[in-house]
Write a protein that holds these residues in place. Structure first.
Motif, mmCIF file in Angstrom:
data_model
loop_
_atom_site.group_PDB
_atom_site.id
_atom_site.type_symbol
_atom_site.label_atom_id
_atom_site.label_comp_id
_atom_site.label_asym_id
_atom_site.label_seq_id
_atom_site.Cartn_x
_atom_site.Cartn_y
_atom_site.Cartn_z
ATOM 1 N N ARG A 1 0.826 -1.210 0.000
ATOM 2 C CA ARG A 1 0.000 0.000 0.000
ATOM 3 C C ARG A 1 0.860 1.260 0.000
ATOM 4 O O ARG A 1 0.448 2.296 -0.524
ATOM 5 C CB ARG A 1 -0.926 -0.010 1.229
ATOM 6 C CG ARG A 1 -1.978 -1.104 1.188
ATOM 7 C CD ARG A 1 -2.958 -0.969 2.328
ATOM 8 N NE ARG A 1 -3.959 -2.038 2.291
ATOM 9 C CZ ARG A 1 -5.062 -1.983 1.569
ATOM 10 N NH1 ARG A 1 -5.308 -0.913 0.835
ATOM 11 N NH2 ARG A 1 -5.919 -2.983 1.590
ATOM 12 N N ALA B 1 1.520 2.285 -3.577
ATOM 13 C CA ALA B 1 0.360 2.948 -4.175
ATOM 14 C C ALA B 1 0.208 4.367 -3.634
ATOM 15 O O ALA B 1 -0.106 5.304 -4.381
ATOM 16 C CB ALA B 1 -0.900 2.138 -3.908
ATOM 17 N N ALA C 1 -1.114 4.104 -9.773
ATOM 18 C CA ALA C 1 -1.441 3.880 -8.359
ATOM 19 C C ALA C 1 -2.648 2.961 -8.225
ATOM 20 O O ALA C 1 -2.695 2.090 -7.339
ATOM 21 C CB ALA C 1 -1.702 5.210 -7.664
ATOM 22 N N THR C 2 -3.626 3.133 -9.104
ATOM 23 C CA THR C 2 -4.806 2.260 -9.084
ATOM 24 C C THR C 2 -4.421 0.814 -9.381
ATOM 25 O O THR C 2 -4.927 -0.125 -8.750
ATOM 26 C CB THR C 2 -5.833 2.752 -10.118
ATOM 27 O OG1 THR C 2 -6.201 4.104 -9.827
ATOM 28 C CG2 THR C 2 -7.072 1.881 -10.107
ATOM 29 N N PHE D 1 -1.514 -0.574 -8.761
ATOM 30 C CA PHE D 1 -0.813 -1.110 -7.596
ATOM 31 C C PHE D 1 -1.793 -1.422 -6.465
ATOM 32 O O PHE D 1 -1.600 -2.390 -5.722
ATOM 33 C CB PHE D 1 0.259 -0.124 -7.133
ATOM 34 C CG PHE D 1 1.595 -0.347 -7.784
ATOM 35 C CD1 PHE D 1 2.616 -0.990 -7.114
ATOM 36 C CD2 PHE D 1 1.828 0.078 -9.083
ATOM 37 C CE1 PHE D 1 3.845 -1.212 -7.712
ATOM 38 C CE2 PHE D 1 3.043 -0.129 -9.698
ATOM 39 C CZ PHE D 1 4.058 -0.778 -9.013
ATOM 40 N N ARG D 2 -2.841 -0.608 -6.309
ATOM 41 C CA ARG D 2 -3.840 -0.911 -5.287
ATOM 42 C C ARG D 2 -4.564 -2.214 -5.624
ATOM 43 O O ARG D 2 -4.861 -3.022 -4.737
ATOM 44 C CB ARG D 2 -4.844 0.239 -5.179
ATOM 45 C CG ARG D 2 -4.304 1.463 -4.473
ATOM 46 C CD ARG D 2 -5.422 2.401 -4.064
ATOM 47 N NE ARG D 2 -4.881 3.577 -3.400
ATOM 48 C CZ ARG D 2 -4.539 4.694 -4.025
ATOM 49 N NH1 ARG D 2 -4.678 4.778 -5.344
ATOM 50 N NH2 ARG D 2 -4.045 5.722 -3.371
#
Length: 251
Positions: A157, A160, A227-228, A230-231
């Protein structure tokens, strides 16, 4: 990064020297990684180079602070009206095949000035510091990604979050740095150059133009999308770990 020399070959030599230093750093990291039997040499190299990058940014901040206490201010691409309707040396043009300057115009010049007011100095320094903060962002993001990956938590997290904050940083610093630099250049031109209606060969412009850059928004959008991803990867890893625990419990 820009380099300069008294001729083309000197400039190319300085540029080659910069590339060679970066290559030597990478080769040293690769050599150390192989001696240790590392399987993440590319990540090690990225981690080391990003730290060197951040160290260079810190040196840049120190240079900006030192420049603030100097009696002179040097700034490139200052908006100005440079207009020679004839040859600058006043001589008569030579006819024929000899390359000859007939006139010269420009809308930006490099200026070194003394006695600049504190407000203009502050605007110039603010633009420089915001630009350094922008340059630090890629290295900081790479640092987080490599650190998390080397510890086996690629889709953590924290990664992200780093990409999300990086997107915000590029949008804010990329926009404000560019605008602050434009303001600093315009203020310097208004202080040290004669007015546009003075009739001089080199004058300030009779208008103040500011341009809002669009590329920070594009970079921020790309980082937000990453980032999305990786989330989603973090959530998938969590589900996989939970299924593995349930399966082991059944066995």
């Amino acid at each position: 990064m820009s380099v300069g020399g008294q001729n083309l070959w000197a400039s190319v030599l300085w540029l080659a020297l910069f590339v060679a230093v970066a290559a030597v750093i990478v080769l040293i990291v690769v050599w150390i990684g192989r001696r240790r039997g590392s399987t993440t040499i590319a990540l090690d190299a990225a981690d080391t180079l990003s730290r060197v990058w951040l160290a260079a940014v810190v040196l840049g901040v120190i240079a900006v602070v030192i420049q603030g206490f100097q009696p002179f201010v040097s700034l490139a691409d200052v908006p100005a009206a440079l207009d020679w309707p004839g040859r600058p040396d006043g001589s008569i043009a030579v006819t024929g095949d000899v390359p000859t300057l007939e006139s010269a115009t420009a809308r930006a010049v490099d200026i070194t000035a003394v006695g600049v007011t504190a407000g203009t100095r502050a605007a110039i320094a603010t633009g420089a510091l915001l630009s350094l903060a922008l340059w630090a962002l890629p290295a900081a993001i790479v640092q987080v990604i490599t650190r998390q990956t080397l510890t086996g938590r690629t889709f953590a997290r924290r990664t992200a979050s780093a990409l999300t904050w990086g997107a915000i940083g590029f949008l804010v610093f990329g926009t404000t740095a560019d605008v602050a630099q434009q303001i600093g250049r315009n203020l310097l031109a208004r202080e040290v150059l004669p007015a546009a209606h003075s009739g001089g060969a080199l004058t300030s412009l009779d208008y103040l133009s500011l341009t809002l850059p669009l590329w920070p928004a594009a970079v921020a959008l790309a980082l937000a999308a990453l980032a999305t991803v990786f989330r989603y990867g973090a959530a998938l890893e969590t589900q996989t770990a939970a299924l593995r625990r349930d399966t082991e419990g059944l066995v």
